[in-house]
Motif scaffolding. Structure first.
Motif, PDB file in Angstrom:
ATOM      1  N   PHE A 101      -9.439-107.199 -10.542  1.00 23.47           N
ATOM      2  CA  PHE A 101      -9.137-107.574 -12.146  1.00 23.47           C
ATOM      3  C   PHE A 101     -10.435-109.195 -12.410  1.00 23.47           C
ATOM      4  O   PHE A 101     -10.205-109.791 -11.723  1.00 23.47           O
ATOM      5  N   ALA A 133     -10.158-111.746 -15.863  1.00 20.94           N
ATOM      6  CA  ALA A 133      -9.776-112.609 -16.994  1.00 20.94           C
ATOM      7  C   ALA A 133     -10.896-113.283 -17.342  1.00 20.94           C
ATOM      8  O   ALA A 133     -12.052-112.932 -17.928  1.00 20.94           O
ATOM      9  N   GLY A 134      -9.972-114.850 -17.346  1.00 15.48           N
ATOM     10  CA  GLY A 134     -11.662-115.647 -17.477  1.00 15.48           C
ATOM     11  C   GLY A 134     -12.203-115.655 -16.835  1.00 15.48           C
ATOM     12  O   GLY A 134     -13.988-116.236 -17.242  1.00 15.48           O
ATOM     13  N   GLY A 135     -11.785-115.208 -15.476  1.00 12.20           N
ATOM     14  CA  GLY A 135     -13.545-115.459 -15.075  1.00 12.20           C
ATOM     15  C   GLY A 135     -13.506-117.287 -14.104  1.00 12.20           C
ATOM     16  O   GLY A 135     -14.365-116.751 -13.112  1.00 12.20           O
ATOM     17  N   THR A 136     -12.926-118.173 -14.120  1.00  9.67           N
ATOM     18  CA  THR A 136     -13.200-119.145 -13.841  1.00  9.67           C
ATOM     19  C   THR A 136     -12.821-119.273 -12.949  1.00  9.67           C
ATOM     20  O   THR A 136     -13.174-119.995 -11.543  1.00  9.67           O
ATOM     21  N   ASN A 137     -11.823-118.332 -11.917  1.00 11.03           N
ATOM     22  CA  ASN A 137     -11.830-118.696 -10.534  1.00 11.03           C
ATOM     23  C   ASN A 137     -12.992-117.403  -9.631  1.00 11.03           C
ATOM     24  O   ASN A 137     -12.898-117.727  -8.671  1.00 11.03           O
ATOM     25  N   LEU A 138     -12.697-116.163 -10.486  1.00  8.61           N
ATOM     26  CA  LEU A 138     -12.827-115.105  -9.003  1.00  8.61           C
ATOM     27  C   LEU A 138     -14.350-115.686  -9.186  1.00  8.61           C
ATOM     28  O   LEU A 138     -15.257-114.992  -7.973  1.00  8.61           O
ATOM     29  N   ALA A 173      -7.326-128.870 -15.775  1.00 11.16           N
ATOM     30  CA  ALA A 173      -9.173-128.555 -15.989  1.00 11.16           C
ATOM     31  C   ALA A 173      -8.996-129.013 -17.401  1.00 11.16           C
ATOM     32  O   ALA A 173      -8.992-130.575 -17.052  1.00 11.16           O
ATOM     33  N   SER A 181      -6.253-117.691 -18.034  1.00  6.62           N
ATOM     34  CA  SER A 181      -5.225-117.298 -18.493  1.00  6.62           C
ATOM     35  C   SER A 181      -4.294-117.337 -17.568  1.00  6.62           C
ATOM     36  O   SER A 181      -3.977-117.569 -16.480  1.00  6.62           O
ATOM     37  N   ASP A 237      -1.920-126.140 -11.853  1.00 10.47           N
ATOM     38  CA  ASP A 237      -0.386-127.028 -12.557  1.00 10.47           C
ATOM     39  C   ASP A 237       0.572-126.436 -13.728  1.00 10.47           C
ATOM     40  O   ASP A 237       1.873-126.591 -13.304  1.00 10.47           O
ATOM     41  N   ILE A 270      -0.599-108.524 -13.407  1.00  9.23           N
ATOM     42  CA  ILE A 270       0.688-109.110 -14.313  1.00  9.23           C
ATOM     43  C   ILE A 270      -0.023-108.696 -15.564  1.00  9.23           C
ATOM     44  O   ILE A 270      -0.949-108.752 -15.994  1.00  9.23           O
TER      45      ILE A 270
HETATM   46  C1  LIG Z   1     -13.484-127.508 -12.395  1.00  7.70           C
HETATM   47  C2  LIG Z   1     -12.948-126.516 -11.980  1.00  7.70           C
HETATM   48  C3  LIG Z   1     -11.062-127.533 -12.473  1.00  7.70           C
HETATM   49  C4  LIG Z   1     -10.331-127.178 -12.342  1.00  7.70           C
HETATM   50  N1  LIG Z   1      -9.104-127.796 -12.339  1.00  7.70           N
HETATM   51  C5  LIG Z   1      -7.973-127.491 -12.654  1.00  7.70           C
HETATM   52  C6  LIG Z   1      -6.647-127.891 -12.804  1.00  7.70           C
HETATM   53  O1  LIG Z   1      -7.306-129.369 -12.668  1.00  7.70           O
HETATM   54  N2  LIG Z   1      -5.315-127.028 -12.735  1.00  7.70           N
HETATM   55  C7  LIG Z   1      -5.173-126.114 -13.096  1.00  7.70           C
HETATM   56  O2  LIG Z   1      -4.318-126.003 -12.868  1.00  7.70           O
HETATM   57  N3  LIG Z   1      -6.426-125.365 -12.870  1.00  7.70           N
HETATM   58  C8  LIG Z   1      -6.994-125.727 -13.049  1.00  7.70           C
HETATM   59  N4  LIG Z   1      -8.569-124.686 -12.429  1.00  7.70           N
HETATM   60  C9  LIG Z   1      -8.503-123.194 -12.086  1.00  7.70           C
HETATM   61  C10 LIG Z   1      -7.605-123.035 -13.603  1.00  7.70           C
HETATM   62  O3  LIG Z   1      -6.987-123.286 -13.941  1.00  7.70           O
HETATM   63  C11 LIG Z   1      -8.335-121.430 -12.613  1.00  7.70           C
HETATM   64  O4  LIG Z   1      -9.256-120.882 -12.684  1.00  7.70           O
HETATM   65  C12 LIG Z   1      -7.554-121.065 -14.267  1.00  7.70           C
HETATM   66  O5  LIG Z   1      -6.654-120.489 -14.399  1.00  7.70           O
HETATM   67  C13 LIG Z   1      -7.952-118.728 -13.334  1.00  7.70           C
HETATM   68  O6  LIG Z   1      -7.416-118.198 -14.532  1.00  7.70           O
HETATM   69  P1  LIG Z   1      -8.792-116.449 -15.089  1.00  7.70           P
HETATM   70  O7  LIG Z   1      -8.347-116.544 -15.779  1.00  7.70           O
HETATM   71  O8  LIG Z   1      -9.673-117.587 -15.313  1.00  7.70           O
HETATM   72  O9  LIG Z   1      -9.325-116.025 -13.844  1.00  7.70           O
HETATM   73  P2  LIG Z   1      -9.991-114.908 -12.974  1.00  7.70           P
HETATM   74  O10 LIG Z   1     -11.137-116.178 -11.864  1.00  7.70           O
HETATM   75  O11 LIG Z   1     -10.435-114.143 -14.043  1.00  7.70           O
HETATM   76  O12 LIG Z   1      -9.177-114.459 -11.840  1.00  7.70           O
HETATM   77  C14 LIG Z   1      -8.777-115.197 -11.063  1.00  7.70           C
HETATM   78  C15 LIG Z   1      -7.935-114.197 -10.357  1.00  7.70           C
HETATM   79  O13 LIG Z   1      -7.214-113.752 -10.601  1.00  7.70           O
HETATM   80  C16 LIG Z   1      -6.559-112.075 -10.572  1.00  7.70           C
HETATM   81  N5  LIG Z   1      -5.414-111.863 -11.733  1.00  7.70           N
HETATM   82  C17 LIG Z   1      -6.837-112.956 -12.781  1.00  7.70           C
HETATM   83  N6  LIG Z   1      -5.950-111.617 -14.168  1.00  7.70           N
HETATM   84  C18 LIG Z   1      -5.086-111.191 -13.141  1.00  7.70           C
HETATM   85  C19 LIG Z   1      -3.702-110.386 -14.090  1.00  7.70           C
HETATM   86  N7  LIG Z   1      -3.621-109.905 -14.547  1.00  7.70           N
HETATM   87  N8  LIG Z   1      -3.368-109.572 -12.644  1.00  7.70           N
HETATM   88  C20 LIG Z   1      -3.789-109.386 -11.791  1.00  7.70           C
HETATM   89  N9  LIG Z   1      -5.137-110.380 -11.347  1.00  7.70           N
HETATM   90  C21 LIG Z   1      -4.947-110.512 -12.049  1.00  7.70           C
HETATM   91  C22 LIG Z   1      -8.045-112.061 -10.603  1.00  7.70           C
HETATM   92  O14 LIG Z   1      -8.275-110.833  -9.771  1.00  7.70           O
HETATM   93  C23 LIG Z   1      -8.594-113.181  -9.823  1.00  7.70           C
HETATM   94  O15 LIG Z   1      -8.434-112.478  -8.726  1.00  7.70           O
HETATM   95  C24 LIG Z   1      -9.858-125.515 -12.002  1.00  7.70           C
HETATM   96  C25 LIG Z   1     -11.057-124.877 -12.452  1.00  7.70           C
HETATM   97  C26 LIG Z   1     -12.560-125.255 -12.387  1.00  7.70           C
HETATM   98  C27 LIG Z   1     -13.270-124.464 -12.406  1.00  7.70           C
END
Ligand SMILES: Cc1cc2nc3c(=O)[nH]c(=O)nc-3n(C[C@H](O)[C@H](O)[C@H](O)COP(=O)(O)OP(=O)(O)OC[C@H]3O[C@@H](n4cnc5c(N)ncnc54)[C@H](O)[C@@H]3O)c2cc1C
Ligand code: SF4
Ligand code: FES
Ligand code: FES
Lengths: 195, 338
Positions: B27, B29-34, B99, B108, B164, B212
């Motif tokens: 999946f 969502a925001g894509g910031t980690n994937l 972040a 997300s 966090d 989730i």
């Molecule tokens: C430079 C940088 C600094 C950061 N600093 C911090 C920090 O200081 N503290 C902190 O806490 N975080 C930090 N982050 C991390 C950031 O909080 C996470 O990348 C973000 O919360 C992930 O959410 P997303 O929706 O973008 O996830 P995505 O990248 O879309 O997904 C992440 C994973 O979750 C899965 N997924 C997403 N949604 C669902 C769902 N509903 N059900 C099942 N699976 C799902 C995806 O398949 C993937 O495997 C940082 C990130 C970056 C790039």
């Protein structure tokens, strides 16, 4: 709104993320290298509005929003610094909210309104933040500046920052290697006073 | 980045069905980690299922006094939600400590729970890493391990969970709601993330194919006496070396109930019932806090570069509990620690 179909389409064989990895092969555990690597993806149709211009494109799904802007739409004002969410040079506004365009696929923004640094001026007049950055000499090399300004536009719209500390914290997603931070805060304060 | 098929899911049923059809799908969502991990070739999904159209974007009150947070609620929207600010300010604070505003606008709730470790070796496909490539070894043991775990690690992996938000949710005793092919279930927060053990490739107890849908907070929010204290290498835009989410319920100077969870020190947000028991019924003073910290860290073990975290964690626990007791939570804009 004028419709400007994109002439360019990304070839399925070329990696649209443009990140070249050093030594992918040598040094990689053989189990990793041996895994099948599909190299093609079906194209995805995406329609979005960038700086009030509508675009409909067929994209390789790997295309990030940043690469769409720079490589397909020739909007090179938005910069690629780290390509990993760690610098803010790629900041653009999506439906008025600031995001890092490098960490998102363009296909996720079907139907969205995107604003880049090229879309901030109105009828030849600079956006108040663009003017404020000039007034305060809030840059040196200028590479981070489009991201700083788009980020600051988002900051003003959020209305959460009141003090200099709050501006600094909520602008911390934009790194300036030239260290123009003091003047950037002053420029934002000037623009805040006007809005 | 390897190629993949892109699909947009319209609702939860659709998302679960698409996932069931391809075990190597992910999946987004925001894509910031994937997407970061896909660029690094660490994540190699054959299909990316875009869940951003799913109706999981609300923060709603639930009968009995809790709050249900949809999995697609963005970190910014959650941090600035009026109910969260008023009733769960520790969660708002933890979110704002993470972040940057751009990333929080994208990130997300569900994605934040499932973000993966920031261990450098996990990101570097040229090095062995049991989490990325089971059986290949752990490069952090005997390598650069300054950011790594001091509690709950194994010989297979010493990585930490970087979130966090999750530290505050663990402290608040949230529930994670998930849906899979065989229906819905709720996972208590403490059981959501796993310790590495022999299977560090599994971060959580989410089953294959499950999505989730929401995180639920119980009524107790510790809205009066709380703090989120995060110590990192620079004041903003950096992951925690050690962080503490603390909440106290006081009666006069006596602690009726106290919860605290730590981030940056283990493979999951770390709570310790024994350490919290040492707070209950005790005066809210430095002696009580020191005892709770000592109990919390009784099994802590450092590696070559991270042993400093044990003392740092002890001081952070004491500082956080005194901030909570005094009703002076850590500010996330002026970073001065008082
Ligand atoms: C430079 C940088 C600094 C950061 N600093 C911090 C920090 O200081 N503290 C902190 O806490 N975080 C930090 N982050 C991390 C950031 O909080 C996470 O990348 C973000 O919360 C992930 O959410 P997303 O929706 O973008 O996830 P995505 O990248 O879309 O997904 C992440 C994973 O979750 C899965 N997924 C997403 N949604 C669902 C769902 N509903 N059900 C099942 N699976 C799902 C995806 O398949 C993937 O495997 C940082 C990130 C970056 C790039
Ligand atoms: S600590 Fe875990 S994630 Fe880091 S190299 Fe070792 S196995 Fe991999
Ligand atoms: S290029 Fe996107 S954050 Fe650096
Ligand atoms: S002006 Fe050079 S990086 Fe900011």
């Amino acid at each position: 709104m004028t419709k400007k179909p994109s002439e360019k389409s990304s070839g399925a064989s070329k990696d649209p993320t443009r990140r070249r990895k050093v030594a992918s092969g040598a040094g990689v555990p053989s189990a990793v290298a041996a895994k099948a690597r599909p190299t093609t993806s079906d194209m995805v149709s995406v329609s979005l509005v960038v700086n009030n211009v509508h675009h409909s494109l067929a994209l390789d799904p790997r295309t990030t929003l940043l690469d769409l802007l720079r490589e397909h739409l020739d909007l090179t004002g938005t910069k690629k610094g780290c390509d990993q969410g760690q610098c803010g040079a790629c900041t653009v506004l999506v439906d008025g909210r600031r995001i890092n365009s490098c960490l998102t696929f363009a296909a996720m923004y079907d139907g969205a309104q995107i604003t880049t640094i090229e879309g901030l001026a109105r009828n030849g007049a600079l956006h108040p933040l663009q003017q404020a950055f000039i007034d305060h000499d809030a840059f040196q090399c200028g590479y981070c500046t489009p991201g700083q300004i788009c980020s600051a536009v988002g900051l003003l719209a959020e209305g959460r920052a009141k003090t200099a500390d709050e501006i600094r914290e909520l602008m911390s997603g934009n790194i300036c290697r030239c260290g123009a931070y003091t003047n950037i805060v002053a420029a934002i304060q000037q623009a805040m006073g006007q809005s | 980045m390897i190629g993949f098929q892109y699909a947009r899911a319209g609702d939860v049923t659709d998302a679960v069905r698409l996932m069931a059809g391809d075990p190597r799908a992910k999946f987004v969502a925001g894509g910031t980690n994937l997407i970061d991990l896909m660029k690094m070739d660490v994540e190699r999904p054959s299909m990316v299922i875009d869940i951003n159209r799913l109706p999981l974007k609300e923060v709603e009150e639930v009968p009995g006094g809790g709050l249900r947070i949809g999995a697609l609620v963005r970190n910014t929207d959650l941090a600035y939600n009026a109910l969260v600010e008023e009733r769960y300010p520790v969660l708002a604070s933890a979110l704002l400590a993470g972040a940057t505003q751009q990333l929080r606008n994208m990130a997300s709730t569900g994605g934040n729970l499932l973000q993966r470790t920031r261990c450098h070796y996990f990101y570097d496909t040229a090095t062995p890493c049991n989490k990325r490539e089971p059986g290949s070894g752990c490069s952090a043991i005997g390598g650069q391990n300054r950011m790594h775990a001091i509690l709950g690690a194994s010989d297979a992996c010493i990585a930490v969970h970087p979130s966090d938000m999750c530290v505050a949710m663990a402290m608040l005793e949230a529930m994670v709601r998930v849906t899979g092919a065989s229906g819905e279930r709720a996972i208590p927060f403490a059981e959501f993330h796993r310790l590495p053990g022999e299977t560090p490739e599994r971060d959580t107890n989410l089953s294959a194919g499950e999505i989730i849908t929401a995180v639920e907070l119980p009524p107790r929010g510790f809205a009066t006496n709380y703090t989120y204290l995060k110590i990192r290498d620079r004041l903003s835009y950096a992951f925690a070396l050690v962080s503490v989410a603390a909440g106290l319920e006081l009666e006069g100077g006596t602690i009726k109930e106290g919860h605290f969870a730590l981030g940056g020190i283990a493979h999951k947000p770390w709570r310790d019932p024994q350490a919290e028991a040492a707070l209950r019924g005790q005066p809210a003073n430095a002696k009580t806090f020191a005892l709770a910290a000592d109990i919390f860290l009784r099994d802590a073990e450092g590696y070559e570069h991270n042993a400093f975290k044990i003392d740092l964690a002890r001081r952070c626990i004491m500082r956080a509990l005194s901030q909570a007791a005094a009703g002076t939570p850590q500010s996330q804009s002026s970073k001065k620690i008082v």
